[in-house]
Design a protein around this motif. Structure first.
Motif, short mmCIF file in Angstrom:
data_model
loop_
_atom_site.label_atom_id
_atom_site.label_comp_id
_atom_site.label_asym_id
_atom_site.label_seq_id
_atom_site.Cartn_x
_atom_site.Cartn_y
_atom_site.Cartn_z
N LEU A 127 0.84 -1.20 0.00
CA LEU A 127 0.00 0.00 0.00
C LEU A 127 0.88 1.25 0.00
O LEU A 127 2.10 1.19 0.18
CB LEU A 127 -0.91 0.03 1.23
CG LEU A 127 -1.71 -1.22 1.59
CD1 LEU A 127 -1.05 -1.97 2.72
CD2 LEU A 127 -3.13 -0.84 1.97
N PRO B 235 -0.30 4.42 5.72
CA PRO B 235 -0.98 3.79 6.84
C PRO B 235 -2.49 4.03 6.83
O PRO B 235 -3.26 3.19 7.30
CB PRO B 235 -0.31 4.44 8.06
CG PRO B 235 1.05 4.82 7.59
CD PRO B 235 0.84 5.26 6.17
N GLN C 78 -4.39 4.03 4.24
CA GLN C 78 -4.96 2.99 3.39
C GLN C 78 -4.98 1.64 4.10
O GLN C 78 -5.90 0.84 3.92
CB GLN C 78 -4.16 2.89 2.09
CG GLN C 78 -4.35 4.07 1.16
CD GLN C 78 -3.53 3.96 -0.11
OE1 GLN C 78 -2.43 3.40 -0.11
NE2 GLN C 78 -4.05 4.48 -1.21
N ALA C 79 -3.98 1.40 4.93
CA ALA C 79 -3.95 0.16 5.71
C ALA C 79 -5.15 0.10 6.65
O ALA C 79 -5.76 -0.97 6.83
CB ALA C 79 -2.65 0.06 6.50
N LEU D 12 -8.15 -0.83 4.64
CA LEU D 12 -8.12 -2.26 4.34
C LEU D 12 -8.52 -3.07 5.57
O LEU D 12 -9.24 -4.07 5.45
CB LEU D 12 -6.72 -2.66 3.87
CG LEU D 12 -6.54 -4.14 3.51
CD1 LEU D 12 -7.45 -4.55 2.35
CD2 LEU D 12 -5.08 -4.44 3.17
N LEU D 13 -8.11 -2.64 6.74
CA LEU D 13 -8.49 -3.33 7.97
C LEU D 13 -10.01 -3.34 8.14
O LEU D 13 -10.59 -4.38 8.47
CB LEU D 13 -7.83 -2.65 9.18
CG LEU D 13 -8.26 -3.16 10.56
CD1 LEU D 13 -7.90 -4.64 10.74
CD2 LEU D 13 -7.63 -2.31 11.67
N PHE E 13 -3.11 -8.94 11.45
CA PHE E 13 -3.10 -7.79 10.57
C PHE E 13 -1.92 -6.92 11.00
O PHE E 13 -2.03 -6.11 11.92
CB PHE E 13 -4.41 -7.01 10.66
CG PHE E 13 -4.66 -6.07 9.51
CD1 PHE E 13 -5.41 -6.46 8.42
CD2 PHE E 13 -4.12 -4.78 9.51
CE1 PHE E 13 -5.64 -5.61 7.35
CE2 PHE E 13 -4.34 -3.91 8.46
CZ PHE E 13 -5.10 -4.33 7.36
N LEU F 252 1.28 -4.28 10.22
CA LEU F 252 1.76 -3.19 9.38
C LEU F 252 3.29 -3.14 9.44
O LEU F 252 3.88 -3.25 10.51
CB LEU F 252 1.18 -1.86 9.86
CG LEU F 252 1.64 -0.61 9.10
CD1 LEU F 252 1.04 -0.60 7.69
CD2 LEU F 252 1.22 0.66 9.85
N GLN G 19 4.42 1.00 2.22
CA GLN G 19 3.89 0.27 3.37
C GLN G 19 3.43 -1.13 2.93
O GLN G 19 3.06 -1.34 1.77
CB GLN G 19 2.70 1.02 3.98
CG GLN G 19 3.01 2.42 4.50
CD GLN G 19 3.85 2.41 5.77
OE1 GLN G 19 3.85 1.45 6.53
NE2 GLN G 19 4.56 3.51 6.00
N TYR G 20 3.44 -2.03 3.91
CA TYR G 20 2.96 -3.39 3.65
C TYR G 20 2.09 -3.84 4.81
O TYR G 20 2.32 -3.46 5.97
CB TYR G 20 4.13 -4.37 3.50
CG TYR G 20 5.08 -4.02 2.39
CD1 TYR G 20 4.86 -4.49 1.09
CD2 TYR G 20 6.19 -3.21 2.62
CE1 TYR G 20 5.74 -4.17 0.05
CE2 TYR G 20 7.06 -2.87 1.60
CZ TYR G 20 6.83 -3.35 0.31
OH TYR G 20 7.69 -3.01 -0.71
N VAL G 21 1.11 -4.67 4.48
CA VAL G 21 0.28 -5.29 5.51
C VAL G 21 0.34 -6.80 5.32
O VAL G 21 0.16 -7.30 4.21
CB VAL G 21 -1.18 -4.79 5.45
CG1 VAL G 21 -2.09 -5.72 6.25
CG2 VAL G 21 -1.29 -3.37 5.98
N ALA H 124 -4.99 -0.99 -2.61
CA ALA H 124 -3.76 -1.77 -2.60
C ALA H 124 -3.04 -1.59 -3.93
O ALA H 124 -3.67 -1.42 -4.97
CB ALA H 124 -4.06 -3.24 -2.37
#
Length: 468
Positions: free
Chosen positions: A227, A230, A232-233, A236-237, A251, A253, A279-281, A311
Motif C-alpha cells: 500500500l 498507513p 490505506q492500511a 483495508l483493515l 493484521f 503493518l 507500506q505493507y500489511v 492496494a
C-alpha cells in the motif's frame, strides 16, 4: 548471607543455588545486552513448594528477589539492579505440562514452560494455543502472563490475560494461592488472578496457570499487501473485518524501511514484489470451513482492494512454505534492527482509528528533534499496537544517538499521550519505564497501585524497582 544461602541449598539442593560468576552471567544481563545487574545468587526451584520455601527464606532474611522466566523482556523487568543484594529466582525448572483437557479446551501448565512447547502440545490434541510472538522459542508462559504479552493474534484472541482462566501464585509471604479450576464463569468476589497478570512479579510469583485452547482451524492463509500509506492500511483493515469477521487473526503493518533492513541483513529473504512500496500489511485468515473457502474470501477481499486502488500489489501464499516465508519477513524485523545497530524502541498503543494520524504527526516531530533519523515502524495494526522505533541517521555513532534517548522518548511519549494512547502496549514497564509512567498515570491511579503493592508486598521484596 551465609546462613541464608545455606538454607537455600538445603531447600532446593546445592546444585541449584548458583553463585559463581560463570554460572550466573546468563541470568544477569537483559535480552538486548544493554544492562547487567548483580545478584547474591541465582536460585532454581523445581516446583511451587520450593518457590514458596525460598520466598519464605527471603522474607525472613529481608532479601529482595527478582523472578525470571526466559529473560526475553525488553524493559529490564527480569534482571536485578546493581546493588547486588537480591537473588534471581529462575522458574525454568517449573516446566511441566500438568494436564491437557481437549473437551474443556484448557491446558494446565507450569510457569517455566516455553511458549512454543505449549503450542506444540495443543496441536498434538488438535487444539490451538494462539499466543504467538517472535521470542516463542525461548520465552516462558510465566513471563508472558507477568507482562500480559500481546503478540500477533491479539486481534482475534486477545492478550495473554484473555487466554488465562486460573493461576497458581506464591505470595510475598510464601503462601500458595491455587486457583487452577479452568472455569469460564466464577463470580465469587475479587478476581485476584487479574492482579498478578501484568504485575511483572511485583505482587507475587506465578508458578502455574490454566490457559485456554481453541479448535484448530481447518485452514490458515497468509497474504502480503503493498500500500501507499498507513491510512490505506486502516481502510483495508475495516474492509477485512467486515468481510472476514473473527476469521481475521492477523493484521500486521510494516514500513518499506523495515523490510529493507530485513533483506539487507538476511540476504536469503526477499520481498515477493518487483518494486518497493511505502507500506505493507501482512494478513492472516484462520478458517474453520476449508482452505478453498478461505482462499475465496481472501481473493475477493484483495481483488476489491486492488480495484479500488487501495492496494498497489498483493500476493497470497500458495503453500505453507510461502506462508512461513512471509511471516519470517515480519518476525525478522527486530533482529535486522539489532544487526543495523542501536536504536530507540517504543512499544506504544493508540486508538486504531488514530494510528495513521499519529504516525504522520509524530514522524514529523521526531524528525525535528533528530533530523535524518530513520523510522522503523511496524506492529499489530489490528489492535492498535505499534513498535515505533527510531534508528540513528546514517553516519551518526550509536553512542551519540543514544545520548538523545531521553529527548526522543519525550517527543514520542508526549505525542502518544495526546492521542489518548499508552507508552507500553505489550512489553510492560519494568525498570526502563518506571519513572516515565509517572508523567502519564493520574495521581489517583498511582496511589491505588502503591496501596495494592503495600498490601501484598509490605516488605517491598518482590522485584524491587520495577513498575513502581
Amino acid at each position: 548471607m551465609t546462613d541464608f544461602l545455606a538454607a537455600c541449598r538445603a531447600a532446593i539442593g546445592a546444585a541449584h543455588v548458583l553463585t559463581d560468576a560463570a554460572d550466573t552471567a546468563g541470568y544477569l544481563t537483559d535480552q538486548r545486552g544493554r544492562y547487567t545487574g548483580r545478584a547474591l545468587a541465582v536460585l532454581r526451584p523445581a516446583d511451587a513448594a520450593e518457590v514458596a520455601t525460598l520466598v519464605q527464606l527471603c522474607a525472613r532474611h529481608a532479601i529482595p528477589l527478582v523472578p525470571q522466566g526466559g529473560n526475553t523482556g525488553l524493559v529490564l523487568g527480569s534482571v536485578p539492579d546493581q546493588q547486588g543484594n537480591a537473588v534471581v529466582l529462575s522458574l525454568r525448572r517449573l516446566n511441566r505440562i500438568r494436564a491437557v483437557d481437549p473437551v474443556n479446551n484448557t491446558m494446565t501448565v507450569e510457569a517455566g514452560c516455553v511458549l512454543q512447547h505449549l503450542q506444540e502440545q495443543a496441536a498434538a490434541v488438535e487444539r490451538l494455543f494462539p499466543l504467538s510472538l517472535a521470542a516463542e522459542g525461548s520465552c516462558t508462559i510465566g513471563g508472558n502472563l507477568s507482562t500480559n504479552a500481546g503478540g500477533t493474534g491479539v486481534l482475534r484472541y486477545g492478550n495473554t490475560r484473555e487466554l488465562c482462566l486460573g493461576l497458581e501464585v506464591v505470595t510475598a509471604e510464601g503462601e500458595i494461592i491455587s486457583s487452577l479450576k479452568g472455569l469460564r464463569k466464577d463470580n465469587t468476589g475479587y478476581d485476584l488472578r487479574d492482579l498478578f497478570i501484568g504485575a511483572e512479579g511485583t505482587l507475587g510469583i506465578i508458578t502455574a496457570a490454566v490457559v485456554k485452547l481453541f479448535p484448530q482451524p481447518r485452514a490458515q492463509l497468509t497474504a502480503l499487501v503493498a500500500l501507499q500509506t498507513p491510512a490505506q492500511a486502516l481502510q483495508l483493515l475495516q474492509q477485512a473485518q467486515a468481510r472476514c469477521g473473527s476469521a481475521l487473526t492477523g493484521f500486521e503493518l510494516m514500513s518499506d524501511f523495515c523490510l529493507q533492513l530485513v533483506c539487507k541483513h538476511f540476504p536469503d529473504q526477499r520481498l515477493p514484489f518487483a518494486h518497493a512500496h511505502p507500506q505493507y500489511v501482512l494478513l492472516e485468515l484462520s478458517d474453520n470451513e476449508s482452505e478453498d473457502h478461505a482462499r475465496t474470501i481472501f481473493e475477493t477481499l484483495i481483488g476489491q482492494a486492488l480495484e479500488q486502488g487501495l492496494a498497489q500489489d498483493a500476493v497470497i501464499a500458495a503453500s505453507l512454505a510461502q506462508s512461513r516465508a512471509l511471516w519470517r519477513l515480519r518476525e525478522s524485523i527486530s533482529m535486522a534492527q539489532a544487526h543495523e545497530g542501536k536504536n530507540i524502541k517504543h512499544d506504544i498503543s493508540v486508538p486504531i482509528s488514530r494510528i495513521a494520524e499519529f504516525m504522520e504527526v509524530t514522524d514529523s516531530l521526531v524528525q525535528q528533534a533528530a533530523p535524518g533519523c530513520r523510522m522503523v515502524s511496524f506492529g499489530h495494526l489490528g489492535d492498535g499496537n505499534l513498535h515505533y522505533n527510531v534508528s540513528p541517521p546514517v553516519g551518526v555513532a550509536d553512542a551519540d544517538f543514544l545520548a538523545r534517548q531521553g529527548d526522543i522518548n519525550r517527543v514520542v511519549h508526549d505525542s502518544v499521550d495526546r492521542f489518548g494512547g499508552s507508552i507500553s502496549a505489550e512489553h510492560g514497564l519494568g525498570a526502563l519505564k518506571r519513572e516515565e509512567i509517572l508523567r502519564y498515570k493520574s495521581p489517583v491511579e498511582l496511589r491505588l497501585m502503591r496501596a495494592i503493592k503495600q498490601a501484598l508486598d509490605p516488605q517491598q521484596l518482590m522485584n524491587p524497582g520495577k513498575v513502581l
